[in-house]
Design a protein around this motif. Structure first.
Motif, PDB file in Angstrom:
ATOM      1  N   ALA A   1     140.779 -24.925 -15.666  1.00  0.00           N
ATOM      2  CA  ALA A   1     139.930 -23.772 -15.842  1.00  0.00           C
ATOM      3  C   ALA A   1     140.874 -22.566 -15.516  1.00  0.00           C
ATOM      4  N   ALA A   2     142.214 -22.875 -15.397  1.00  0.00           N
ATOM      5  CA  ALA A   2     143.067 -21.471 -14.959  1.00  0.00           C
ATOM      6  C   ALA A   2     142.596 -20.788 -13.817  1.00  0.00           C
ATOM      7  N   THR A   3     142.054 -21.616 -12.916  1.00  0.00           N
ATOM      8  CA  THR A   3     141.506 -21.073 -11.706  1.00  0.00           C
ATOM      9  C   THR A   3     142.558 -21.282 -10.560  1.00  0.00           C
ATOM     10  N   LEU A   4     142.695 -20.508  -9.556  1.00  0.00           N
ATOM     11  CA  LEU A   4     143.637 -20.722  -8.591  1.00  0.00           C
ATOM     12  C   LEU A   4     143.138 -21.704  -7.566  1.00  0.00           C
ATOM     13  N   SER A   5     143.960 -22.496  -6.911  1.00  0.00           N
ATOM     14  CA  SER A   5     143.494 -23.522  -6.243  1.00  0.00           C
ATOM     15  C   SER A   5     144.302 -23.865  -4.835  1.00  0.00           C
ATOM     16  N   VAL A   6     143.967 -24.295  -3.816  1.00  0.00           N
ATOM     17  CA  VAL A   6     144.675 -25.028  -2.790  1.00  0.00           C
ATOM     18  C   VAL A   6     144.128 -26.217  -2.335  1.00  0.00           C
ATOM     19  N   GLY A   7     144.951 -27.092  -1.763  1.00  0.00           N
ATOM     20  CA  GLY A   7     144.645 -28.317  -1.494  1.00  0.00           C
ATOM     21  C   GLY A   7     144.658 -28.686   0.015  1.00  0.00           C
TER      22      GLY A   7
END
Length: 56
Positions: free
Chosen positions: A15-21
């Motif tokens: 979705a071209a969304t920033l993420s963190v794990g």
């Protein structure tokens, strides 16, 4: 997006969304890294502090 699985992080990537794990969930860090998160956190407090800094 905050995710503990590759499924979560792959959805964000698609979705071209920033993420963190977060490493204290279902999948190992090595697998999460493949999904290109901005960061990976081992402890909730570290994630919380990082999120607070991002708002500034």
């Amino acid at each position: 997006m905050v995710g503990d699985t590759t499924h979560d992080l792959q959805m964000a990537l698609n979705a071209a969304t920033l993420s963190v794990g977060v490493s204290y969930g279902a999948h190992p860090v090595e697998d999460l890294l493949d999904c290109e998160p901005l960061a990976i956190f081992d402890v909730f407090d570290d994630l919380q502090q990082w999120l607070i800094r991002q708002r500034s």
